[in-house]
Design a protein around this motif. Structure first.
Motif, short mmCIF file in Angstrom:
data_model
loop_
_atom_site.label_atom_id
_atom_site.label_comp_id
_atom_site.label_asym_id
_atom_site.label_seq_id
_atom_site.Cartn_x
_atom_site.Cartn_y
_atom_site.Cartn_z
N CYS A 182 33.06 44.98 52.91
CA CYS A 182 33.14 44.09 54.06
C CYS A 182 33.39 42.66 53.62
N THR A 183 32.68 42.22 52.60
CA THR A 183 32.85 40.86 52.08
C THR A 183 34.19 40.71 51.37
N GLU A 184 34.51 41.69 50.50
CA GLU A 184 35.70 41.52 49.66
C GLU A 184 36.98 41.61 50.47
N LEU A 185 37.02 42.50 51.46
CA LEU A 185 38.24 42.57 52.28
C LEU A 185 38.40 41.26 53.06
N GLU A 186 37.28 40.71 53.52
CA GLU A 186 37.35 39.46 54.27
C GLU A 186 37.94 38.34 53.42
N THR A 187 37.46 38.22 52.18
CA THR A 187 37.97 37.16 51.30
C THR A 187 39.47 37.32 51.08
N VAL A 188 39.91 38.57 50.85
CA VAL A 188 41.33 38.80 50.58
C VAL A 188 42.16 38.60 51.86
N MET A 189 41.64 39.04 53.01
CA MET A 189 42.39 38.86 54.26
C MET A 189 42.53 37.37 54.59
N LEU A 190 41.49 36.59 54.28
CA LEU A 190 41.59 35.15 54.54
C LEU A 190 42.60 34.51 53.59
N ASP A 191 42.72 35.06 52.38
CA ASP A 191 43.79 34.60 51.47
C ASP A 191 45.17 34.99 52.03
N TRP A 192 45.29 36.24 52.49
CA TRP A 192 46.57 36.67 53.10
C TRP A 192 46.96 35.71 54.23
N LEU A 193 46.03 35.49 55.14
CA LEU A 193 46.35 34.68 56.31
C LEU A 193 46.61 33.23 55.89
N GLY A 194 45.83 32.74 54.93
CA GLY A 194 46.07 31.39 54.40
C GLY A 194 47.48 31.26 53.86
N LYS A 195 47.93 32.29 53.15
CA LYS A 195 49.31 32.25 52.63
C LYS A 195 50.34 32.34 53.75
N MET A 196 50.02 33.13 54.78
CA MET A 196 50.96 33.26 55.91
C MET A 196 51.23 31.92 56.58
N ILE A 197 50.20 31.06 56.63
CA ILE A 197 50.42 29.74 57.26
C ILE A 197 50.65 28.67 56.21
N ASN A 198 50.83 29.11 54.96
CA ASN A 198 51.15 28.19 53.87
C ASN A 198 50.09 27.09 53.70
N LEU A 199 48.83 27.51 53.70
CA LEU A 199 47.74 26.56 53.42
C LEU A 199 47.85 26.13 51.96
N GLY A 255 23.42 38.77 59.43
CA GLY A 255 24.24 39.97 59.60
C GLY A 255 25.69 39.63 59.87
N ARG A 256 26.58 40.57 59.54
CA ARG A 256 28.01 40.34 59.75
C ARG A 256 28.66 41.64 60.17
N ARG A 257 29.61 41.55 61.07
CA ARG A 257 30.42 42.71 61.40
C ARG A 257 31.62 42.78 60.47
N PHE A 258 32.30 43.92 60.47
CA PHE A 258 33.41 44.15 59.54
C PHE A 258 34.71 43.73 60.22
N ARG A 259 34.79 42.44 60.58
CA ARG A 259 35.93 41.99 61.38
C ARG A 259 37.25 41.99 60.62
N SER A 260 37.18 41.88 59.28
CA SER A 260 38.43 41.77 58.54
C SER A 260 39.25 43.06 58.61
N LEU A 261 38.63 44.18 58.96
CA LEU A 261 39.39 45.43 59.16
C LEU A 261 40.46 45.24 60.24
N LYS A 262 40.09 44.53 61.31
CA LYS A 262 41.05 44.28 62.38
C LYS A 262 42.26 43.52 61.85
N MET A 263 41.97 42.51 61.03
CA MET A 263 43.07 41.70 60.48
C MET A 263 43.98 42.56 59.60
N TRP A 264 43.34 43.38 58.77
CA TRP A 264 44.08 44.23 57.83
C TRP A 264 45.02 45.16 58.59
#
Lengths: 444, 444
Positions: A73-90, A316-325
């Protein structure tokens, strides 16, 4: 995905879950993986083209299940935020990568992202001032802290100030409803002369009222020079930055300390998903870190892992990064860009219709999917028009006030919006407006 | 519901959603209902016996769809919190009813419930002190405010204090790990003599460490007399109060200002669902209310409706009360009571196994589904046992420290837990403990 495919895929998912429940005792109770296991298993950026649903579902078994809910849950979130960061060229400082100092997190809401940024900035400011002026107590410092935001900013900034117990001041905007460097400069100088300590500025890219954009390239260097934390709220507009032709709206983000937008608003990720990036994650963890025994774990001090509980208010945290993936892979970056472009095109189609009728006026630049318009005339007239539109229940509009004017907002939101809907809405508005103007004339 | 039924019902739901999407243009864009429309459409308390899934699904069309997401989302939440409040026999002041001053809300997390209570208490305390001592600034008052909680409390209370910028002090617990009136009295007197302003006490019912219970009947009257907001955190234990035989654990709640527990922990509602009740909802709304034009609506000042955005930090809200509605009706109160009782019985089964082996000891009273135990001996020995258990990956335990002792926690959590699992776990623990003790003996 149309309704027919949704029926098929949805039922496959139900079977997957039922299979999982039936076989659960055969699975390990605790994952066998090492920190960082997930990143090498998937690409380091989002695909350009759409992928097949079967392939994505298979990856759930290959990539997620071995890592269970934690750390997957944590690791996918970190990588998805990197994916999205790259998509908007952060800028790369905002990405976690393998050994970056920054990174992204999904917050509970953009209100909470603003609050978290404000609290991190408060902690940093208190520490800095305490080093310089040892005679001041924490309470005295908080009493002098002052944060700033646009007079067009969302009310959640004011709410964050209420919670953090610090003053929030509104910076007046120019005739394009944007905060300029000169306006911030003026208020900063006044406040510093009065003994206050400026420490936080929340810039808005795409205001709620009229989708205006603060001038980051003017504001950013000033904030950096004055030790002011610059947070950017791009809740709605952020999604558009995946299109190269809109990315210039984000220029100046390199001066920011934190940045937030809501992919649930305009990037086809279901509610809720509010993504936030920081340049230095220690700025957040310093503000929140408390470690009780029942949450200690082996890798805690290794620096290898991310404890998102120190980045946010809840534990607590939900597994929201699955939706992004799923969404990023099912549409591909190109599919998502097409979606944004279509909505912007529809907004311009509506704007052109408004401009062709000289009883109406456009009240703010149409940059993305929002059109601010009104009947030329009094606020009362426009309030009556809004009431007539919303009472008819064919379309629904939400108003705003711009420099004293009551304004109607036509916003392209729905996933399935088409030109036909825009044409229908405009005809409907024109009909109601004509009725209203006629009735008004008869009364006079 | 077993996996086979889940397959059937899950697929029906997928079809329901696909039908909805295909027919969406035939629906009204804006609901036609008046505030308060929902309450008369459903019973005023949860059913005792389980209901049929078909009937519940039909009610979605009858009760929810005419009210769209708003106001249905808000109104169902208010009524579900009343249902749940009645299930645990909360005093009527905590219920919204048709014209109550209190009521319930689903917060993002129990950390956030604690924070919201603390912030409301802070606002109330500032207003009170400002009336009495006009010479004090808000910053000076905040600097003197002090909040209290058990030395066994969850770390989120400390985190809430960090965010609110107020001091949090731990009250020492007795030999049952409970805060007593005398302990709070002592620290209150000291702090008042030192010029501090006590304003908030967070009591815990069912601590994370060992499921101990603060003595509300001693603490509550003291808090009321001293103008101290009493908040109760019963995150885990709260669900058990639906059983009459455990309801006495909640006695004293009548003195509280706010109460919170997490039905997602033990009441079969999926994560997340953290429910909070207050006696006076104006206490919350006074702390958070800000009203921009784009959120104004016709019924705002009518007193007829609930604007949950003033009860919490975020603006957006998910439709979490649907989960509660489905679960309460599918199980009925009796079904949920059976579920709680079964877990408590399993915990006692495990405790009895521990007591039969005189190498082990029980470290805290077993009241609900948690058993705190350890090998008689050093902390190092028990740390080694935990490591050996968790490395074997057959079961997973989370430890705690109780008055300096390292303790293992056996917690009944899973929906499908049975006696066979408890027996399996104990045999496994005994085997690993025996190996460990044997290896230790050989080393000596």
């Amino acid at each position: 995905m149309d309704a027919a495919e949704f029926r098929r895929r949805g039922k496959e998912m139900v079977d997957y879950i039922a299979d999982y429940l039936e076989q659960i005792e055969k699975r390990q109770v605790y994952p066998d993986v090492e920190p960082g296991y997930l990143r090498p298993l998937i690409p380091d950026s989002a695909p350009e083209e759409p992928e097949r649903f079967e392939d994505i579902l298979q990856d759930v078994e290959r990539v997620i299940m071995p890592g269970a809910s934690s750390p997957a849950c944590t690791e996918l979130e970190t990588v998805m935020l990197d994916w999205l960061g790259k998509m908007i060229n952060l800028p790369p400082q905002f990405l976690a990568g393998k050994d970056g100092e920054g990174g992204g997190v999904i917050q509970e809401s953009f209100s909470q992202a603003t609050l978290v940024a404000l609290l991190a900035a408060r902690t940093k400011a208190i520490h800095r001032v305490q080093r310089e002026k040892r005679e001041l107590t924490q309470g005295e410092i908080i009493g002098r802290l002052v944060a700033y935001t646009s007079d067009q900013a969302h009310f959640s900034v004011e709410k964050a100030g209420l919670i953090a117990g610090v003053k929030i001041k509104e910076v007046p905007t120019d005739d394009k409803f944007a905060v300029r460097g000169s306006a911030l400069r003026k208020i900063l100088d006044q406040d510093k002369a009065a003994g206050l300590i400026p420490f936080f500025f929340c810039a808005t890219l795409g205001t709620t009222t009229c989708c205006s954009f603060d001038k980051l390239p003017e504001l950013g260097p000033m904030c950096n020079a004055e030790n002011i934390w610059m947070h950017i709220d791009a809740a709605y507009a952020g999604s558009s930055f995946i299109c190269p032709e809109f990315r210039h709206l984000l220029n100046g983000v390199e001066f920011a300390d934190s940045f937030n937008f809501n992919p649930h608003k305009w990037l086809l990720v279901n509610f809720d998903c509010s993504t936030m990036w920081v340049k230095k994650r220690t700025d957040l963890t310093c503000a929140f870190k408390i470690d009780p025994v029942y949450l200690k774990h082996d890798h805690q001090e290794s620096g290898l892992i991310t404890d998102y509980r120190h980045w946010q208010i809840p534990l607590g945290r939900r597994f929201r990064s699955l939706k992004m993936w799923f969404v990023f892979r099912m549409y591909g970056v190109k599919g998502l860009q097409e979606y944004i472009r279509k909505h912007v095109k529809l907004a311009h189609e509506f704007k052109d219709l408004v401009l062709q009728d000289d009883r109406f006026e456009i009240c703010a630049d149409v940059v993305l999917g929002l059109v601010c318009f009104r009947l030329k005339g009094t606020n009362e007239l426009n309030e009556a028009l809004l009431k007539s539109i919303n009472n008819a229940r064919k379309i629904h509009l939400v108003p705003c006030r711009l420099k004293g004017k009551f304004v109607l907002r036509f916003s392209i939101c729905a996933r399935t919006a088409e030109s036909a809907h825009v044409q229908f809405a405009w005809k409907h508005i024109v009909m109601l407006a004509s009725e209203l103007l006629k009735a008004q004339k008869q009364q006079q």
